[in-house]
Design an enzyme around this catalytic site. Structure first.
Site, short mmCIF file in Angstrom:
data_model
loop_
_atom_site.label_atom_id
_atom_site.label_comp_id
_atom_site.label_asym_id
_atom_site.label_seq_id
_atom_site.Cartn_x
_atom_site.Cartn_y
_atom_site.Cartn_z
N TYR A 1 -18.23 20.34 30.93
CA TYR A 1 -17.69 21.71 30.77
C TYR A 1 -17.13 22.32 32.27
O TYR A 1 -16.34 22.70 32.35
CB TYR A 1 -18.68 22.50 30.06
CG TYR A 1 -18.85 22.09 28.50
CD1 TYR A 1 -19.91 21.18 28.52
CD2 TYR A 1 -18.08 22.62 27.80
CE1 TYR A 1 -20.15 20.82 27.08
CE2 TYR A 1 -18.25 22.32 26.22
CZ TYR A 1 -19.29 21.41 25.92
OH TYR A 1 -19.48 21.05 24.76
N GLU B 1 -13.88 27.23 20.23
CA GLU B 1 -13.64 26.35 19.26
C GLU B 1 -11.73 26.63 19.04
O GLU B 1 -11.13 25.62 18.66
CB GLU B 1 -14.17 26.40 18.27
CG GLU B 1 -15.87 26.58 18.54
CD GLU B 1 -16.10 25.25 19.04
OE1 GLU B 1 -15.92 24.14 18.83
OE2 GLU B 1 -17.34 25.53 20.04
#
Ligand SMILES: [Zn+2]
Length: 671
Positions: free
Chosen positions: A399, A333
């Site tokens: 991803y 994050e």
């Protein structure tokens, strides 16, 4: 991915530019090409949105947000007759006004506007507002005010007190990614559009409100929270949480927010790490531009692991059980502060520009900070099978194939630190804007002109087009040999668990309790890929590991229990039951229910669902009902929340039909 099956087209429906071939419709940088976002009904091309303000009243008793929104807009083309915003059937518009500055000192003109709601897709509708042609002029700013009420649309998760950690006060949070925030406020719900925003939020006494904003203030007397985000963000990054939240500082620019009963634990698990990671990331990618980096821990109903809301990462409290995942997820994050938030993919179809780069950056940070925490061990814990429809692999492709492509670019330039400096320059060039893949590739070749020259000289081009538009596995994978010390034992044990049951004495020389979580997860993912296994292998696996794994964290447990279900191994079903009684997040329940319903255990799934449904959030309850009772016609309206499955917990690619992420691509593309 649906788009990958159309090999010559990219996000904006134009042929990809390849180096040395400039004939392709003039190149497609965002500035030159009208971007198509098929997931948005809005006419965002017709306006510049400078800023918007939300004035909201949160009513927990009736689970309703009432208020108004002001949009500051400038038409960028002549003849604009309507303003079309994305909205949702759960949002009720009461009135729309506009305010236009009077000409040469005359008073402002305020007009009530007519509007109509039109259907768009099963994840939203469109709000079509007629603009008065006489007063709306190109390049002249005006304001639109929309009064509305919204209840429990896909973005807004009201939690009764029983669903919170403390179980004493209700809580509400929003989750915008990817196309949910149109149920929170009418908007240009596309990542192509960024603006600043501000908000005034009124709440009952004792409720603390947090937003993804760079500034905040609280008036105790009025019970009003004020927020301001001074940097432009796309609509999906506007986020709010309100409940019984307390904080503790964990660094000069970071604090942890959580319900009081878990605050101490959350702080102790993160300690001083966050500032250290921010410093490492700044060394690699340039200044952290958002000011604060705070983290709020959310109750177990939070549907995903974590969300990179700027200034305020949202993360599920259940992850506190899984220390290694907690660290990796927070680092991921943090990486989004540069990749995804500062520079954003302009369309959902190129979400790898956010997730692939963030995954690369996450692994650069962990490598710098720890030498080797997860870097070489985790990324390829799954196999790319021939014949699997890539549209079912959205997480994996976004991803991990994105990560591989970024690694390929770094290999092309030949030096990881030169590539770091390219990424720093890329952030500096595109900060606070949205980009398409061609922007990144053009900038890459401009930064490394020798690559462009050699590629033109060889007349064969680089592999960009095959990477971005070709089906199947990555064309090459990064060198992971540095991780062999960790992956070696896992591979060895996997080999021993071949098609025949191995010798128990040999197996007993491997001590899983001494492995890292990532090693155990890798081992279980391999077994899951191979399932169904012969019954005697499954029995021996259970006797060797079931009790041990049952004491481990949820990331380990869910993998083992998926193996149990996919092998219809009845002796361990009680463990599946107790796991589903304990965990109430989408990410821990949906995969198990899908596997149960895909196999022969649907009755068991129905029984557990009825036992636990009272403690499930209504959004999750609806999704599970669809899986249980309409599994042949899985409703894509639930997909936006599934898109953001945890980066560190990709779904197994071996069973695409049981994978809800299939809807991600479809939901955005089929519009
Ligand atoms: Zn991410």
């Amino acid at each position: 991915m649906a788009e990958l099956q159309r090999p010559t087209l990219c996000c904006c429906r134009k042929v990809l530019t390849v180096p040395g071939n400039k004939s392709c419709e003039g190149g497609r940088s965002l500035a030159h090409c009208r971007l198509v976002d098929v997931a948005s009904a809005s006419n965002f091309h017709s306006f510049k949105l400078r800023h918007f303000h939300l004035d909201l009243h949160l009513n927990f008793a009736v689970k309703r947000i009432t208020g108004w929104q002001v949009l500051e807009l400038t038409p960028v083309q002549p003849g604009v007759q309507s303003l079309i915003l994305d909205t949702h059937p759960s949002l009720l518009v009461h009135s729309v006004d506009c305010k236009v500055p009077g000409a040469s000192g005359a008073p402002d003109v305020v007009l009530s506007l007519t509007y109509r709601i039109e259907p768009f897709t099963d994840y939203g509708s469109s709000l079509n507002i007629s603009l008065p042609a006489a007063v709306i002029r190109p390049h002249r700013a005006f304001r639109v005010t929309i009064r509305y009420t919204t209840t429990d649309g896909p973005a807004i998760w009201w939690l009764d007190a029983e669903l919170t950690c403390g179980q004493t006060r209700p809580l509400v949070f929003t989750q915008g990614h990817s196309v949910c925030n149109r149920s929170f406020f009418p908007c240009f719900d596309t990542p192509a559009v960024k603006s600043t925003y501000s908000a005034t939020v009124r709440v009952p006494e004792g409720v603390t409100v947090l937003m993804s904003a760079s500034r905040s203030a609280y008036s105790k007397q009025d019970r009003v929270f004020q927020f301001s985000m001074e940097y432009p963000v796309p609509a999906y990054l506007v986020a709010l949480v309100a409940g019984d939240l307390q904080h503790a500082d964990i660094g000069p620019r970071s604090r942890v927010w959580a319900e009081p009963c878990i605050l101490t634990c959350a702080v102790s698990k993160l300690g001083g790490n966050v500032e250290r990671w921010l410093n490492v990331a700044e060394g690699l990618f340039g200044p952290y531009v958002w000011g604060r980096y705070d983290i709020v821990f959310l109750p177990p109903s939070f549907p995903i692991v974590a969300m990179e809301n700027p200034c305020l990462t949202f993360i599920i409290s259940s992850i506190l059980e899984s220390q290694e995942f907690l660290l990796i997820d927070v680092i991921h994050e943090i990486a989004h502060g540069w990749f995804g938030n500062a520079v954003t993919n302009a369309t959902w179809e190129e979400m790898w520009l956010s997730e692939g780069l963030a995954t690369y950056a996450q692994r650069r940070i962990t490598t710098e900070a720890y030498a080797c925490l997860e870097n070489p061990c985790y990324p390829f814990s799954f196999s790319f099978s021939e014949g699997v429809n890539p549209s079912s692999l959205m997480n994996l492709f976004t991803y991990e194939k994105g990560f591989c492509f970024v690694s390929y670019l770094s290999q092309l330039c030949g030096d990881i630190e030169r590539f770091d400096s390219f990424l720093r320059a890329y952030i500096e060039k595109f900060r606070f804007s949205s980009v398409i893949a061609q922007d990144l590739l053009d900038f890459f070749l401009g930064f490394f002109p020798e690559l462009k020259e050699s590629c033109v000289a060889q007349r064969e081009g680089l592999e960009f087009e095959r990477w971005l538009n070709g089906c199947g596995p990555p064309l090459c994978e990064p060198d992971l040999s540095a991780g062999k010390a960790l992956t070696g034992p896992v591979q060895h044990l996997c080999d021993l668990w071949g098609m025949d049951a191995p010798e128990p004495q040999v197996i007993s020389t491997f001590d899983l309790s001494s492995w890292s979580t990532f090693q155990t997860v890798l081992f279980l993912d391999r077994l899951l890929d191979r399932s169904p296994l012969p019954q005697e292998v499954m029995s021996l696996l259970s006797s060797c590991y079931s009790a041990l794994l049952d004491d481990m964290n949820a990331e380990v447990q869910i993998r083992w229990l998926q193996i149990v279900v996919r092998n219809s191994f009845y002796p361990d079903l009680p463990r599946v039951r107790s796991f589903l009684h304990k965990h109430t997040s989408r990410m821990y329940t949906v995969p198990l229910y899908e596997d149960l319903c895909g196999g022969v255990m649907k009755c068991f799934a129905v029984e557990v669902f009825y036992q636990t449904q009272a403690r499930l959030h209504p959004n999750l309850r609806r999704t599970l009902q669809q899986i249980l009772f309409q599994s042949s016609a899985f409703n894509t309206s639930t997909a936006p929340s599934l898109l953001t499955s945890p980066p560190s917990a990709p779904s197994s690619p071996t069973d695409p039909t049981a994978n809800g992420t299939i809807a991600l691509r479809d939901v955005n593309v089929s519009a």
